[in-house]
Structures are given as structure tokens and as C-alpha cells.
Design a protein around this motif. Structure first.
Motif, mmCIF file in Angstrom:
data_model
loop_
_atom_site.group_PDB
_atom_site.id
_atom_site.type_symbol
_atom_site.label_atom_id
_atom_site.label_comp_id
_atom_site.label_asym_id
_atom_site.label_seq_id
_atom_site.Cartn_x
_atom_site.Cartn_y
_atom_site.Cartn_z
ATOM 1 N N TRP A 22 -15.100 -12.316 25.489
ATOM 2 C CA TRP A 22 -15.914 -13.372 25.692
ATOM 3 C C TRP A 22 -16.566 -14.009 24.445
ATOM 4 O O TRP A 22 -16.395 -15.289 24.349
ATOM 5 N N GLU A 23 -17.321 -13.263 23.649
ATOM 6 C CA GLU A 23 -17.868 -13.938 22.677
ATOM 7 C C GLU A 23 -16.905 -14.464 21.921
ATOM 8 O O GLU A 23 -17.116 -15.684 20.962
ATOM 9 N N ARG A 24 -15.683 -13.763 21.607
ATOM 10 C CA ARG A 24 -14.837 -14.204 20.355
ATOM 11 C C ARG A 24 -14.097 -15.617 20.976
ATOM 12 O O ARG A 24 -14.128 -16.481 20.086
ATOM 13 N N GLU A 25 -13.690 -15.362 22.210
ATOM 14 C CA GLU A 25 -13.028 -16.520 22.730
ATOM 15 C C GLU A 25 -13.956 -17.964 22.987
ATOM 16 O O GLU A 25 -13.367 -18.988 22.888
ATOM 17 N N HIS A 26 -15.121 -17.616 23.028
ATOM 18 C CA HIS A 26 -16.220 -18.781 23.389
ATOM 19 C C HIS A 26 -16.692 -19.018 21.835
ATOM 20 O O HIS A 26 -17.725 -19.908 21.822
ATOM 21 N N ASP A 27 -16.049 -18.587 20.716
ATOM 22 C CA ASP A 27 -16.667 -18.827 19.561
ATOM 23 C C ASP A 27 -18.139 -18.759 19.395
ATOM 24 O O ASP A 27 -18.751 -19.734 18.813
ATOM 25 N N MET A 28 -18.587 -17.675 19.974
ATOM 26 C CA MET A 28 -20.068 -17.399 19.988
ATOM 27 C C MET A 28 -20.536 -16.274 19.304
ATOM 28 O O MET A 28 -21.661 -15.787 19.300
ATOM 29 N N VAL A 29 -19.535 -15.691 18.484
ATOM 30 C CA VAL A 29 -19.858 -14.559 17.603
ATOM 31 C C VAL A 29 -20.914 -14.575 16.533
ATOM 32 O O VAL A 29 -20.879 -15.741 15.898
ATOM 33 N N GLN A 30 -21.893 -13.855 16.688
ATOM 34 C CA GLN A 30 -23.135 -13.827 15.786
ATOM 35 C C GLN A 30 -22.367 -13.211 14.364
ATOM 36 O O GLN A 30 -22.088 -12.333 14.356
ATOM 37 N N PRO A 31 -22.856 -14.116 13.407
ATOM 38 C CA PRO A 31 -22.463 -13.743 12.161
ATOM 39 C C PRO A 31 -22.996 -12.605 11.793
ATOM 40 O O PRO A 31 -24.171 -12.142 12.195
ATOM 41 N N LEU A 32 -22.277 -11.425 10.962
ATOM 42 C CA LEU A 32 -22.956 -10.570 10.216
ATOM 43 C C LEU A 32 -23.870 -10.923 9.248
ATOM 44 O O LEU A 32 -23.464 -11.578 8.201
ATOM 45 N N ILE A 33 -25.147 -10.768 9.153
ATOM 46 C CA ILE A 33 -26.097 -11.209 8.271
ATOM 47 C C ILE A 33 -26.517 -10.209 7.261
ATOM 48 O O ILE A 33 -26.771 -9.186 7.508
ATOM 49 N N PRO A 34 -25.710 -10.720 6.016
ATOM 50 C CA PRO A 34 -26.209 -9.583 4.967
ATOM 51 C C PRO A 34 -27.742 -9.274 4.675
ATOM 52 O O PRO A 34 -28.412 -10.453 4.918
ATOM 53 N N GLY A 35 -28.181 -8.198 4.684
ATOM 54 C CA GLY A 35 -29.641 -8.080 4.145
ATOM 55 C C GLY A 35 -29.957 -8.451 2.677
ATOM 56 O O GLY A 35 -29.019 -8.866 1.991
ATOM 57 N N ALA A 36 -31.135 -8.659 2.590
ATOM 58 C CA ALA A 36 -31.800 -8.914 1.424
ATOM 59 C C ALA A 36 -31.297 -8.269 0.190
ATOM 60 O O ALA A 36 -31.215 -6.975 0.386
ATOM 61 N N PRO A 37 -30.807 -8.783 -0.898
ATOM 62 C CA PRO A 37 -29.615 -8.149 -1.934
ATOM 63 C C PRO A 37 -30.516 -6.599 -2.440
ATOM 64 O O PRO A 37 -31.728 -7.255 -2.918
ATOM 65 N N THR A 38 -30.068 -5.475 -2.418
ATOM 66 C CA THR A 38 -30.834 -4.453 -3.141
ATOM 67 C C THR A 38 -30.316 -4.175 -4.406
ATOM 68 O O THR A 38 -31.008 -3.490 -5.379
ATOM 69 N N GLY A 39 -29.141 -4.786 -4.921
ATOM 70 C CA GLY A 39 -28.540 -4.869 -6.258
ATOM 71 C C GLY A 39 -27.921 -3.485 -6.479
ATOM 72 O O GLY A 39 -27.420 -3.237 -7.310
ATOM 73 N N LYS A 40 -27.832 -2.554 -5.278
ATOM 74 C CA LYS A 40 -26.935 -1.540 -5.373
ATOM 75 C C LYS A 40 -25.508 -1.811 -5.026
ATOM 76 O O LYS A 40 -25.117 -2.659 -3.956
ATOM 77 N N LYS A 41 -24.539 -0.941 -5.404
ATOM 78 C CA LYS A 41 -23.193 -1.316 -5.013
ATOM 79 C C LYS A 41 -22.403 -0.124 -4.605
ATOM 80 O O LYS A 41 -22.568 1.116 -5.030
ATOM 81 N N VAL A 42 -21.857 -0.380 -3.363
ATOM 82 C CA VAL A 42 -21.213 1.008 -2.748
ATOM 83 C C VAL A 42 -19.970 0.506 -2.868
ATOM 84 O O VAL A 42 -19.199 -0.520 -2.481
ATOM 85 N N ALA A 43 -18.856 1.831 -2.960
ATOM 86 C CA ALA A 43 -17.499 1.583 -2.683
ATOM 87 C C ALA A 43 -17.007 2.271 -1.612
ATOM 88 O O ALA A 43 -17.614 3.407 -1.270
ATOM 89 N N ILE A 44 -16.166 1.896 -0.575
ATOM 90 C CA ILE A 44 -15.625 2.487 0.553
ATOM 91 C C ILE A 44 -14.100 2.488 0.183
ATOM 92 O O ILE A 44 -13.428 1.484 -0.067
ATOM 93 N N VAL A 45 -13.730 3.807 0.485
ATOM 94 C CA VAL A 45 -12.196 4.209 0.374
ATOM 95 C C VAL A 45 -11.587 4.337 1.702
ATOM 96 O O VAL A 45 -11.788 5.550 2.497
ATOM 97 N N GLY A 46 -10.875 3.384 2.300
ATOM 98 C CA GLY A 46 -10.097 3.375 3.274
ATOM 99 C C GLY A 46 -10.549 2.311 4.332
ATOM 100 O O GLY A 46 -11.915 2.152 4.552
ATOM 101 N N GLY A 47 -9.797 1.542 4.815
ATOM 102 C CA GLY A 47 -10.314 0.332 5.596
ATOM 103 C C GLY A 47 -9.925 0.483 7.050
ATOM 104 O O GLY A 47 -9.732 -0.415 7.806
ATOM 105 N N GLY A 48 -9.992 1.861 7.583
ATOM 106 C CA GLY A 48 -10.044 2.056 8.899
ATOM 107 C C GLY A 48 -11.482 2.054 9.710
ATOM 108 O O GLY A 48 -12.330 1.543 9.080
#
Lengths: 309, 495
Positions: free
Chosen positions: B149-175
Motif C-alpha cells: 500500500w505504502e509503495r503503490e500510494h507513493d507514501m514510502v517514508q524515505p530512509l533518513i541517514p543519521g548525523a554523519p559520524t565520519g566512520k565507514k563500514v563495508a558490507i560484503v554481500g547484497g542479500g
């Protein structure tokens, strides 16, 4: 769908016609160029709807950030690369380097056998073997003179080089196995044989060296989908055990490889492959007489002929 | 299209705008579980479109009214990621679908996926109080409803990034594990770079689970949300090959390994390498990721008349139903135990059965034979019977010495996957279990290497999407703590 930050790197920076249906591609792939070792391969899709095809890396230049692929046009995907890709175009994806690198150490005397476009991936292995202080005897062969590639490079890389063609149009008339036999007769048994080429050639070499008791490595290029161990489509029986070529290979002890099975598996999709290729050729008519690519290849072959005379 | 309802008739209920009708528990219990319309079996075996079609708004509200709002909601405990289920059910009942979706998304970034592929009958719905007397509240279907419903009604709340911490994380695998961790970490303000080996992110959601169970546009949509929030995606990069773990550790403050169970098991049978014998991974990848169901696609898949699918899990059902849709006349599901022991979801088994998949319970392939071209033509199976329970608690199948021959031209082996070897074998000091799964601490996902976490199938062995998501969430929390404090307490490795 998703912007792929890395795809931007996979630009075709140079393309050269080496022989009829054989093309050399120099591709920008800095991360792969930096990591690749002799014997490894990449999986390539030339465009977003293409299948994933495994191609052995023939060469690489870490500083320039490029890898070299030498590819024979055998079906639709390789034809698309040969006929539709221009310098400056981007590959949808180039994934690698995949597979285990060739195990290079000081063996002593090594016979390195390359057939057809198999000479291309053999070349960096020869360079590696030579750097590891092996004496390398090269044997290269092709069906006919026009199809022989990289003779000069191999001449430079090997201590000595024998050249054969099936039809005798260049070098000694015969098969690479004849040349191996001749070499062994002349200089004795080597410590290792490395053979890369069409499956039938590798099989013949394997049969001969088994008889002669020469340890032999072959580089296999079966049908693959992902190239990272996930699908198992590339499985091959080696010494009665199933191996995945993509993660366990691509090089194996030739004397353990079930070539019958491998050949059968290679041919599984032949009808579909042929159908797609025919459709492509119908949509992209180019007869050999008028084809610019063929003319260029002929000219290049003539040029090489002059040099070697 | 069937719109059949439970035998009990749904009472007439007025659904006021923006409010939940005032119903007693007795009235709530009187509402039968609402059926979801779906494509008929006759129609769907000729297409790859989704089978269940989803609730409409009124049906969703009525189904949500079945929740009796227990003081101690057991359903939350039944959910591997602890979704506030009564919270979103109440919002649905009120007709506040956007509000419901917000609650749902607090704990689950992929509800449209989980609403479709989670085994709810083993989790939240299993422990639903209503389910003790009647059919449980259809939590999974309502989860899916909200997300759609949310997607079809274009009501999806965007994912809000937090205040930048300056840290970098690598994620291996997009599942599922990697995507979940990426969402959480970006919300926490960390820079996230995700490496995917295939040319599309999504892992099993794109290469494994078929379109008719999980439309790929949904996965693409969810991935796009992550990208909009600033997650950097790099497809076609194999860690262990293109970059080593050491290189990632140098470039990033933390690394999360979520490479999945990417090495198919075979049974080491005679004839298993004949043409037409596939791993389920290969068969499904050709069809799903490479779109071989479209005859114009460049990647081929075998044309089959008679297909045997070996295994009893969801992947086996996916393989069987895919073979049927590709036009096979006969699809046999060969499983060495009985229906009761099958790990597949009941819904998948029922769907397969409706589609005409023929079940061969208590059969186990022992050998394959090929024709002159090397194509498989026969699967020789041994009849089994159930003996004493084994370590898994299920009764062990015992060979009987009786054999049957199935004439087949295609076999799909769906007996599970081992861990992908590329990272363990190229990473010094990464502790692994006997079969190569990475050892990680259960409560944090931390591995034997400081600054490296692991989760999902690479740790658990082949499990479920939701467990992988849970592991992604646990790891993200632990990574966040580490990035804030720099503390790496002694690790208690699991298994």
C-alpha cells in the motif's frame, strides 16, 4: 537498475583484430588489473541484457589499469562484442579476477603448449614461469596460418619456440602433440607441461603426456553462470571428484580430468547457442567479402607474414 | 481467480473513516481469517506473475480487527526481528495505513519481502493467541498489504541517514543480511559501501526466489531506497578476489561479511554431472537473474518434458514450480522423508500441489542414467521408510532396497548449500566451523578478527531471509557500539 559505480571503469580502450574471428580487447578495469595473476579469468557482460561469459585474462597492465582479453567469436555474445562494441564503449560488467592463479614455482624445464586463442592466456603463464627461473619451451599451433596469434610475443617469452599448423600453411605441418613428441625426442622429458587451447587439443596433449609420464596442467573453460561458486554449472570431474572450475580451478591436473564429460557438458546448449548466433548474424549481415573487420584482419595477417619472412 | 472465504461467514462490520470500530473480543473472534485472492492454478502455471494478489483495504482492516490486543503480545516474541505487530495491526484497523507502515518499518526495512517469504506460520502466527482457538491473525499478509500500500500510494517514508559520524563500514554481500545492516548503519550515520558479487544486488531475493513469489521490482525498489539514503553500491565486485579483506579493513572502520550460502551441495551420485542435472542455484539463477523464462533472453535453460526436483525445502518448491512454468509436462518432487518432515512452508507445498507437482515422498535418488548425448534420461530412486529420529529430531529415512525408475530429462538438486569459500580461504585468521561457515558471536555477529562481523547464511548455513535480516540488524548494532567506543570485548564464538 542500480547505478554501478564500478561499471564506469569498464571502458573498452582498444580493440584489435588479430585473426579472422579473433579480437583483442583492452579493457579499463584497474582493480582487476592490479590483482590479477596468470591463469585467472573474468566474467563479462557487454551490455545489460547479455549473458555472463567467462574469459581468460590474457594480459594486464596494473599501471595503465587495463586488462587484455583475446576472444574468439563463437556465438551471439562474443559476436556482439566483436561487431557492436566500439572503443570508448562500456561493458555492463567485468567481474574478477576469478579462479585460482597458476601455481608458479621453479619446476626446471617446462613445455608450454598453446592452441588457437589458448596462446593468449598461456603467454602470461610463460612469463611467470620464466621469471621463476624455469626453462620454457613453447609450442604453439593453429589450424592455419591466419589463425596463429602472438607468435612474436611467445618467441620473446620462451627460450625456444616450435610452431605448427594443421594444414602446414606455416611452421611445421602437424598437431601440437607431434611437436611435443618431437621436442621430447630431441631434448628429453620435461618437468612439467602446461597446455591451453581447445578442449580436443588439451585432451590430446593430456593423452600423450600421460603416456610419456609428464605432469600436465590444463586450463578449463566450461559453461558458467556466476563464476563465484554459486551455481555449480562449471563442475568437472577430476580424479573422480567433482570440482567447480570457477573456485577450484580453472587449472587442473590434466591426467585426472574427465574430458568426455566436459566435452558433453560444453555442448549442452549448442542448439540454443547456434539459434541465437544465427539470429544475430541475420540481424547484422556482414559477409566476409565486404566486412571491414575481416579486411583489417587479413591486412594484419599479411603484415605479420612479411615481418616473419 | 478464486476469492474463496473461510467456511465461516464474515459478519457485516462498519469501518468508520480514521477509526477502529469498537468490537468486543467475542466479536473479533467471530471474524474468520480473510482469504487472499490468488491466480488460479490453471492460469498461473503458464506465467511467472505473482500468485497471491494481496488484500484490498477493507479486507485488510477486517483481518486486522481479528487481533484481540493481548496484554502480552506473544507475536512480537515470535518475530525474529521483534516487529511491533499489534501496533501496526491497530493502525490498519483504524484505516491509517501510512501510520501502520511507519511502525512496521521501525523494525523491518524489507516488509514487502518478508510479508511474502517469511515462514509466519512458524513464527509470529504460530504463537498468536487467536490461533489457539481459531486460525491465527494473518500477520504476514497484513505486513505485505502495508508495504505494498505504502509503495503503490507513493507514501514510502524515505530512509533518513543519521548525523554523519565520519566512520565507514563495508558490507560484503547484497542479500537480506547485507541490505538490512546497510539500512541500519546508514540510519546511525555511518558511511556504508556495499559490495555485491553479482551484477544486481538482492542476493537470494533476485537470483533464487522466483518472480511468482517475489516480484523483482519490489527488491529493486527497496534497494533504491538504500541508495537514496546514501548507501554506495558496487556491483560485480568479489571480495576475496577483486579486493582482499585486508584491503577492506584498511579502507574501512568495520567490515560486515554477509556472503550467504553460495556453494550448492550435490549428492555425489553416479551420473550427477550429466547434462540436464542442475543445482537449484543454477536452475533458478538462469531463470530469475538471467531471465531465461523469456525465450529472447541470452541465457538459456534446458527445455524439459519430465523434471525431477530433489529436496523438500522452499528452494525445491521454487525449482519445481519454475519447471512447471517453463512448460514441463511432469514435475516430480523427490523427497526422502514424508510431507510431515518437509522443511518447506505449508503454503508453498500447497501451491506446488495445486499446480500439479507430483510428490514422491520417501524416495531418494541413488543414480542417474544418461542418453547417447549425455543428457540425463533416468533417475533411479530408492524407496525409503522412516526409522528412529536423528540429531535434527526428525525420523531418519532408511533405505528399503526397493527401487523405482523415473524417466526424466532434467534434474534439479535442491538439497542445500554450503558456505562460499572465497572469503574464508583468502582471509588469514578468520575462524570457521568444520564445513567452512564463519564463526561469529551470536549476540553481536563479531568474528575472530577485530573489526570484522559476519551474519546470515555464511554463519548459519542455509536458513531464512528473516533470520539473515535479524543477523544484519544484530551486527549493525554491534558495529555502531564498536565505532562509538572502540571497545572489542573478548569474543565468544558460536559453534
Amino acid at each position: 537498475m542500480t547505478a554501478n559505480q564500478d561499471a564506469g571503469d569498464s571502458v573498452l580502450v582498444a580493440k584489435e583484430f588479430l585473426a579472422p574471428k579473433v579480437t583483442k580487447y583492452v579493457v579499463r578495469a584497474p582493480d582487476i588489473a592490479r590483482r590479477r595473476r596468470p591463469g585467472q579469468f573474468v566474467i563479462v557482460r557487454s551490455h545489460a541484457e547479455s549473458e555472463r561469459i567467462p574469459l581468460t585474462i590474457a594480459d594486464g597492465d596494473a599501471e595503465a589499469g587495463t586488462i587484455t582479453l583475446i576472444v574468439q567469436e563463437v556465438g551471439k555474445s562474443t559476436a556482439e562484442m566483436a561487431h557492436l562494441m566500439r572503443v570508448g564503449d562500456r561493458f555492463a560488467d567485468v567481474l574478477g579476477p576469478l579462479g585460482m592463479p597458476t601455481h608458479i614455482e621453479k619446476y626446471g624445464r617446462v613445455i608450454a603448449v598453446g592452441g588457437g586463442i589458448g596462446i593468449a592466456p598461456l603467454h602470461p603463464i610463460v612469463q611467470g614461469l620464466r621469471a621463476a627461473e624455469n626453462e620454457v619451451i613453447g609450442i604453439i599451433g593453429a589450424r592455419t596460418k591466419d589463425l596463429l596469434i602472438m607468435e612474436d610475443e611467445m618467441k620473446r617469452a620462451c627460450h625456444s619456440l616450435r610452431v605448427v599448423t594443421d594444414d602446414g600453411s606455416y611452421g611445421v605441418k602437424g598437431l601440437v602433440t607431434d611437436a611435443i613428441q618431437a621436442e621430447v625426442n630431441a631434448t628429453g622429458k620435461p618437468d612439467l607441461c602446461v597446455a591451453i587451447g581447445p578442449l580436443v587439443m588439451m585432451r590430446a596433449v593430456s593423452n600423450l603426456t600421460k603416456e610419456l609420464g609428464i605432469k600436465t596442467l590444463v586450463s578449463l573453460n566450461p559453461i558458467m553462470v556466476d563464476g563465484t561458486g554459486m551455481c555449480g554449472g562449471c563442475r568437472v570431474t577430476v580424479h573422480k571428484e567433482t570440482k567447480f572450475v570457477c573456485v577450484d580451478g580453472p587449472e587442473f591436473d590434466a591426467h585426472g580430468v574427465d574430458f568426455d564429460e566436459l566435452q558433453r557438458r560444453q555442448r549442452f546448449y549448442t542448439p540454443q547457442e547456434r539459434g541465437s548466433y544465427d539470429l544475430f548474424l541475420k540481424d547484422h549481415p556482414h559477409d566476409a567479402k565486404n566486412c571491414k573487420l575481416h579486411k583489417m584482419a587479413d591486412a594484419a595477417a599479411a603484415e605479420r607474414g612479411k615481418e616473419t619472412k | 481467480m478464486s476469492t474463496g472465504h473461510d467456511k465461516a461467514v464474515t459478519p457485516k462490520i462498519d469501518l468508520p473513516v480514521g477509526a477502529e470500530p469498537n468490537l468486543s473480543n467475542k466479536e473479533r473472534m467471530a471474524i474468520p481469517r480473510q482469504e487472499m485472492p490468488q491466480q488460479s492454478a490453471e492460469a498461473r502455471i503458464h506465467n511467472f506473475l505473482e500468485v497471491p494478489l494481496g488484500f484490498d483495504e477493507n479486507t485488510a482492516r477486517i483481518e486486522a480487527l481479528r487481533c484481540i490486543k493481548c496484554k502480552k503480545p506473544t507475536c512480537i516474541d515470535g518475530c525474529p526481528v521483534g516487529i511491533n505487530i499489534p501496533g501496526f495491526l491497530t493502525k490498519i484497523a483504524e484505516g491509517d495505513f501510512a501510520g501502520g507502515a511507519r511502525i512496521l518499518k521501525e523494525d523491518n526495512i524489507l516488509p514487502a519481502v518478508c510479508g511474502r517469504v517469511c515462514p509466519q506460520e512458524e513464527q509470529c502466527e504460530k504463537v498468536c493467541t487467536v490461533g489457539k482457538k481459531n486460525a491465527p491473525v494473518a500477520i504476514g499478509r497484513l505486513e505485505r498489504f502495508l508495504a505494498d500500500w505504502e509503495r503503490e500510494h507513493d507514501m514510502v517514508q524515505p530512509l533518513i541517514p543519521g548525523a554523519p559520524t565520519g566512520k565507514k563500514v563495508a558490507i560484503v554481500g547484497g542479500g537480506p543480511a547485507g541490505l538490512t545492516a546497510a539500512a541500519d548503519l546508514v540510519r546511525m550515520g555511518h558511511k556504508v559501501v556495499l559490495y555485491e558479487a553479482l551484477h544486481k544486488p538482492g542476493g537470494v531475493l533476485v537470483y533464487g526466489i522466483p518472480e511468482f513469489r517475489l516480484p523483482k521490482k519490489i527488491v529493486e525498489f527497496e534497494v533504491r531506497q538504500l541508495e537514496k539514503a546514501g548507501v554506495e553500491l558496487h556491483n560485480s565486485v568479489v571480495i576475496g578476489q577483486t579486493f582482499t579483506m585486508t584491503e577492506l579493513q584498511e579502507k574501512f572502520d568495520a567490515v560486515f561479511v554477509a556472503t550467504g550460502a553460495g556453494l550448492p551441495y550435490f549428492m555425489n551420485l553416479v551420473g550427477e554431472n550429466l547434462n540436464g542435472v542442475y543445482s537449484a542455484n543454477e536452475y533458478l539463477t538462469r531463470v530469475n537473474l538471467m531471465k531465461a523464462y523469456d525465450s529472447h533472453a541470452d541465457t538459456p535453460v534446458a527445455k524439459s518434458k519430465n523434471v525431477a526436483v530433489v529436496g523438500g525445502g522452499n528452494v525445491a518448491m521454487d525449482g519445481a514450480r519454475t519447471a512447471k512454468r517453463l512448460g514441463a509436462d511432469n514435475v516430480y518432487l523427490v523427497y526422502r522423508r514424508t510431507r510431515k518432515e518437509m522443511p518447506a512452508r505449508v503454503e508453498e507445498v500447497e501451491h506446488a500441489e495445486e499446480e500439479g507437482i507430483k510428490f514422491f515422498f520417501l524416495h531418494n535418488p541413488i543414480r542417474y542414467e544418461g542418453d547417447a548425448d549425455g543428457r540425463v534420461c533416468k533417475a533411479i530412486c530408492e524407496r525409503m521408510e522412516l526409522g528412529e529420529p536423528d540429531a535434527s529430531g526428525r525420523r531418519r529415512p532408511v533405505p528399503t532396497g526397493e527401487f523405482v525408475e523415473l524417466e526424466v530429462d532434467t534434474v534439479v538438486v535442491a538439497i542445500g548449500n554450503g558456505p562460499n569459500p572465497l572469503i574464508p580461504r583468502t582471509t588469514d585468521g578468520l575462524a570457521t566451523k568444520k564445513w567452512g561457515n564463519i564463526k561469529a558471536e551470536k549476540k553481536s555477529g563479531r568474528t575472530s578478527i577485530r573489526g570484522v562481523w559476519a551474519g546470515g547464511d555464511i554463519v548459519l548455513g542455509a536458513a531464512t531471509v528473516i533470520l539473515a535480516m535479524g543477523a544484519g540488524r544484530v551486527a549493525a548494532k554491534s558495529i555502531d557500539e564498536y565505532l562509538k567506543t572502540g571497545d572489542w570485548p573478548e569474543v565468544t564464538l558460536d559453534g
